[in-house]
Structures are given as structure tokens and as C-alpha cells.
Motif scaffolding. Structure first.
Motif, PDB file in Angstrom:
ATOM      1  N   GLY A  48     -31.082  30.948  15.631  1.00  0.00           N
ATOM      2  CA  GLY A  48     -29.956  31.686  15.056  1.00  0.00           C
ATOM      3  C   GLY A  48     -28.597  31.242  15.552  1.00  0.00           C
ATOM      4  N   VAL A  49     -28.501  30.025  16.099  1.00  0.00           N
ATOM      5  CA  VAL A  49     -27.211  29.504  16.546  1.00  0.00           C
ATOM      6  C   VAL A  49     -26.385  29.111  15.319  1.00  0.00           C
ATOM      7  CG1 VAL A  49     -26.036  27.678  17.825  1.00  0.00           C
ATOM      8  CG2 VAL A  49     -28.127  28.705  18.740  1.00  0.00           C
ATOM      9  N   LEU A  50     -25.169  29.623  15.223  1.00  0.00           N
ATOM     10  CA  LEU A  50     -24.284  29.321  14.106  1.00  0.00           C
ATOM     11  C   LEU A  50     -23.072  28.545  14.595  1.00  0.00           C
ATOM     12  CD1 LEU A  50     -24.181  32.789  12.268  1.00  0.00           C
ATOM     13  CD2 LEU A  50     -25.808  30.914  11.958  1.00  0.00           C
ATOM     14  N   ARG A  51     -22.707  27.509  13.845  1.00  0.00           N
ATOM     15  CA  ARG A  51     -21.470  26.786  14.111  1.00  0.00           C
ATOM     16  C   ARG A  51     -20.663  26.741  12.819  1.00  0.00           C
ATOM     17  NH1 ARG A  51     -22.245  21.247  17.255  1.00  0.00           N
ATOM     18  NH2 ARG A  51     -20.012  21.622  17.607  1.00  0.00           N
ATOM     19  N   PHE A  52     -19.361  26.940  12.945  1.00  0.00           N
ATOM     20  CA  PHE A  52     -18.481  27.054  11.785  1.00  0.00           C
ATOM     21  C   PHE A  52     -17.406  25.969  11.855  1.00  0.00           C
ATOM     22  CE2 PHE A  52     -19.753  31.299  13.301  1.00  0.00           C
ATOM     23  CZ  PHE A  52     -20.482  31.752  12.210  1.00  0.00           C
ATOM     24  N   PHE A  53     -17.188  25.292  10.725  1.00  0.00           N
ATOM     25  CA  PHE A  53     -16.202  24.226  10.676  1.00  0.00           C
ATOM     26  C   PHE A  53     -15.331  24.347   9.433  1.00  0.00           C
ATOM     27  CE2 PHE A  53     -19.060  22.485  13.725  1.00  0.00           C
ATOM     28  CZ  PHE A  53     -18.339  21.570  14.477  1.00  0.00           C
ATOM     29  N   THR A  54     -14.047  24.029   9.596  1.00  0.00           N
ATOM     30  CA  THR A  54     -13.161  23.730   8.473  1.00  0.00           C
ATOM     31  C   THR A  54     -12.805  22.249   8.593  1.00  0.00           C
ATOM     32  OG1 THR A  54     -11.056  24.125   9.615  1.00  0.00           O
ATOM     33  CG2 THR A  54     -12.177  26.054   8.660  1.00  0.00           C
ATOM     34  N   SER A  55     -11.957  21.779   7.710  1.00  0.00           N
ATOM     35  CA  SER A  55     -11.546  20.377   7.769  1.00  0.00           C
ATOM     36  C   SER A  55     -10.795  20.049   9.050  1.00  0.00           C
ATOM     37  CB  SER A  55     -10.685  20.038   6.556  1.00  0.00           C
ATOM     38  OG  SER A  55      -9.511  20.842   6.553  1.00  0.00           O
ATOM     39  N   GLU A  56     -10.249  21.087   9.714  1.00  0.00           N
ATOM     40  CA  GLU A  56      -9.447  20.869  10.916  1.00  0.00           C
ATOM     41  C   GLU A  56     -10.240  20.970  12.207  1.00  0.00           C
ATOM     42  OE1 GLU A  56      -6.154  19.933  10.997  1.00  0.00           O
ATOM     43  OE2 GLU A  56      -6.517  19.659   8.853  1.00  0.00           O
ATOM     44  N   GLY A  57     -11.500  21.411  12.141  1.00  0.00           N
ATOM     45  CA  GLY A  57     -12.279  21.495  13.368  1.00  0.00           C
ATOM     46  C   GLY A  57     -13.176  22.708  13.415  1.00  0.00           C
ATOM     47  N   PRO A  75     -33.917  38.420   4.112  1.00  0.00           N
ATOM     48  CA  PRO A  75     -33.999  39.836   4.480  1.00  0.00           C
ATOM     49  C   PRO A  75     -34.543  40.059   5.882  1.00  0.00           C
ATOM     50  CG  PRO A  75     -34.860  39.469   2.274  1.00  0.00           C
ATOM     51  CD  PRO A  75     -34.655  38.116   2.878  1.00  0.00           C
ATOM     52  N   GLY A  76     -33.972  41.043   6.554  1.00  0.00           N
ATOM     53  CA  GLY A  76     -34.449  41.425   7.870  1.00  0.00           C
ATOM     54  C   GLY A  76     -33.344  41.495   8.899  1.00  0.00           C
ATOM     55  N   GLU A  77     -33.757  41.795  10.117  1.00  0.00           N
ATOM     56  CA  GLU A  77     -32.836  41.836  11.252  1.00  0.00           C
ATOM     57  C   GLU A  77     -32.831  40.470  11.915  1.00  0.00           C
ATOM     58  OE1 GLU A  77     -31.075  44.445  12.430  1.00  0.00           O
ATOM     59  OE2 GLU A  77     -31.789  45.959  11.007  1.00  0.00           O
ATOM     60  N   HIS A  78     -31.647  39.992  12.259  1.00  0.00           N
ATOM     61  CA  HIS A  78     -31.532  38.663  12.852  1.00  0.00           C
ATOM     62  C   HIS A  78     -30.687  38.721  14.115  1.00  0.00           C
ATOM     63  CE1 HIS A  78     -33.208  36.751   9.244  1.00  0.00           C
ATOM     64  NE2 HIS A  78     -32.491  37.641   8.559  1.00  0.00           N
ATOM     65  N   THR A  79     -31.098  37.935  15.098  1.00  0.00           N
ATOM     66  CA  THR A  79     -30.293  37.746  16.295  1.00  0.00           C
ATOM     67  C   THR A  79     -29.555  36.428  16.150  1.00  0.00           C
ATOM     68  OG1 THR A  79     -31.844  38.986  17.682  1.00  0.00           O
ATOM     69  CG2 THR A  79     -30.318  37.496  18.795  1.00  0.00           C
ATOM     70  N   LEU A  80     -28.241  36.478  16.283  1.00  0.00           N
ATOM     71  CA  LEU A  80     -27.393  35.320  16.051  1.00  0.00           C
ATOM     72  C   LEU A  80     -26.617  34.977  17.315  1.00  0.00           C
ATOM     73  CD1 LEU A  80     -25.955  36.508  12.614  1.00  0.00           C
ATOM     74  CD2 LEU A  80     -27.905  34.984  12.984  1.00  0.00           C
ATOM     75  N   THR A  86     -23.993  36.596  21.704  1.00  0.00           N
ATOM     76  CA  THR A  86     -25.203  36.946  20.979  1.00  0.00           C
ATOM     77  C   THR A  86     -24.998  38.298  20.309  1.00  0.00           C
ATOM     78  OG1 THR A  86     -26.602  35.741  22.547  1.00  0.00           O
ATOM     79  CG2 THR A  86     -27.691  37.386  21.161  1.00  0.00           C
ATOM     80  N   PHE A  87     -25.334  38.383  19.015  1.00  0.00           N
ATOM     81  CA  PHE A  87     -25.100  39.615  18.277  1.00  0.00           C
ATOM     82  C   PHE A  87     -26.140  39.760  17.172  1.00  0.00           C
ATOM     83  CE2 PHE A  87     -22.669  36.189  16.470  1.00  0.00           C
ATOM     84  CZ  PHE A  87     -22.727  36.358  15.100  1.00  0.00           C
ATOM     85  N   SER A  88     -26.161  40.925  16.549  1.00  0.00           N
ATOM     86  CA  SER A  88     -27.165  41.214  15.534  1.00  0.00           C
ATOM     87  C   SER A  88     -26.569  41.170  14.134  1.00  0.00           C
ATOM     88  CB  SER A  88     -27.787  42.588  15.772  1.00  0.00           C
ATOM     89  OG  SER A  88     -26.799  43.602  15.667  1.00  0.00           O
TER      90      SER A  88
END
Length: 239
Positions: A48-57, A75-80, A86-88
Motif C-alpha cells: 500500500g505504499v503510494l507515491r505521487f508525482f506531477t511534472s515538477e516532482g 472494495p475494502g479497508e486498506h492500509t496505506l 501510515t493511514f487507513s
């Protein structure tokens, strides 16, 4: 895949590119939003590791990106995990897509200084009361009584102002039974965001109330973000 996050009445929303993370360089990750015609790209890694990018970084967090990721996770509960936190998050299938909400984390709010408020309001060309809210990164919330749809900020001047004070951008809102807002963030390569869930969570914390906020109309992409009971999110659909 492309996920339209924070739809309003089943249409519009913020197109967001979502993909399983792989052996990409950060430069390649920055190229993907432009290649796929979206403002943001979300990379979902193991656990559940999330990484977010725009054109600038890379960004430490992205609210509508989290909504889009939850729609893909299903569907369901996720740990991210994102931005070192760390959050739900929860995804529920509903007619027209997936209702996705998540815990945005603690928000810190303070009055804007005179210098901060003056610089941002001059760049916007309008504005009223200003506060700085921090959720991952600080951003300015500016209340206006009218003229939201007509705002045409000087984006270069706004970028200079937000950069000088270390702000992510400026979230301009109009209060009412149903709020409306526009988010300008030229410093991260997003002149105007269709939907901004984290800033909506900041608004809810500032007001101490649940809010429903319409965004995206000025861009022809109607979007709605809901912040309630300590969670924020909206309806998402894979296009």
C-alpha cells in the motif's frame, strides 16, 4: 490506467494516472502525467505504499490521487503509506463507481501573516480572510464572498508569492450550504487543480465542520470533494 477522481453526479472528476510501481526513475515518473494527459500520477507499491508525482516532482501526499488509488485497489479497508505516514482508506462499490475515503491526517492551521496574505491576494486579484493550513505541506486558504468563477490570477506572480513563503499553492473558497473552491498550484506544475481533497480536508479542519465542496467547473470538469467525520474523499471511476 486513468481514474476520474471525485466525480460530481457521475461525471467530470480529476483524471489521474494510476499504475503499479516498478523500476522507474523519478524522471520517468515525472514524465508520466504529461504523457497520459493528467495533472498527477500515482504509483502503488507493495504494502500500500503510494507515491505521487506531477511534472515538477514528487509530492508527499495527494488527496485525489489517494482516492484514485483506492478505486484501483478495490472494495475494502486498506492500509496505506505515503509521505512517511501510515493511514487507513476505504473503498465501497456504489452505482457509478467507487466511493473512496481516507484519513488525511492532522491539520495545523494558523492565521496568514500580513506579508503572506498581501502577496497572495495581489496575485489572485481578489480575496478576503487568509489562513495557512498544513497537511503534508502548507497551503493558503483564501475566502471570497463572490467572484470565484471569474478569478483570473497572475500565475507567475502567484508562483513567486507561494514560493517565497514555502506554500504549496492557494485554495480559494466561497462558503455556503454547499461550498465551492478553486485550487491554484503553479509551483508544482498545476496551474489549477480540478479537485483537491487535502486542501478540502484543511478547510474542514479550519472551520471545524463537515463540508461538501464543488470544484473543477472553471476547467469544464465538475468535481465534488466531501470531508466528514475526519475523513475526506469522493466518488471515483476507472475510465
Amino acid at each position: 490506467m486513468i481514474v476520474n477522481a471525485c466525480l460530481r453526479d457521475g461525471r467530470g472528476g480529476s483524471p489521474t494516472f494510476v499504475v503499479a510501481d516498478g523500476d522507474f526513475s523519478d524522471a520517468e515518473r515525472c514524465e508520466m502525467p504529461g504523457f497520459f494527459g493528467t495533472s498527477h500520477a500515482v504509483f502503488i507499491g507493495p504494502g500500500g505504499v503510494l507515491r505521487f508525482f506531477t511534472s515538477e516532482g514528487e509530492l508527499p501526499g495527494c488527496g485525489h490521487g489517494t482516492v484514485a488509488a483506492l478505486a484501483v485497489l478495490g472494495p475494502g479497508e486498506h492500509t496505506l503509506l505515503a509521505g512517511g505516514r501510515t493511514f487507513s482508506g476505504t473503498a465501497v462499490e456504489v452505482p457509478g463507481g467507487v466511493e473512496a475515503v481516507f484519513d488525511p491526517g492532522p491539520v495545523q492551521v494558523r492565521p496568514a501573516t500580513g506579508a503572506e496574505g498581501d502577496a497572495v491576494v495581489r496575485a489572485l486579484g481578489a480575496g478576503g480572510s487568509c489562513v495557512v493550513a498544513t497537511l503534508g505541506r502548507p497551503r493558503m486558504l483564501v475566502e471570497v464572498s463572490d467572484g470565484l468563477a471569474e478569478l483570473a490570477p497572475d500565475l507567475q506572480r502567484l508562483q513567486e508569492a507561494t514560493d517565497s513563503f514555502g506554500l504549496l499553492g492557494c485554495y480559494v473558497y466561497r462558503a455556503g450550504d454547499r461550498f465551492a473552491a478553486r485550487m491554484f498550484a503553479p509551483s508544482i506544475g498545476v496551474p489549477e487543480d480540478i479537485a483537491n481533497a487535502n486542501s478540502t480536508a484543511c478547510l474542514a479542519a479550519h472551520l471545524g465542520a463537515d463540508v461538501t465542496v464543488d470544484m473543477g467547473d472553471s476547467l469544464g470538469q465538475p468535481a465534488t470533494v466531501i470531508a466528514r467525520a475526519g475523513q475526506v474523499g469522493g466518488l471515483a471511476a476507472v475510465s
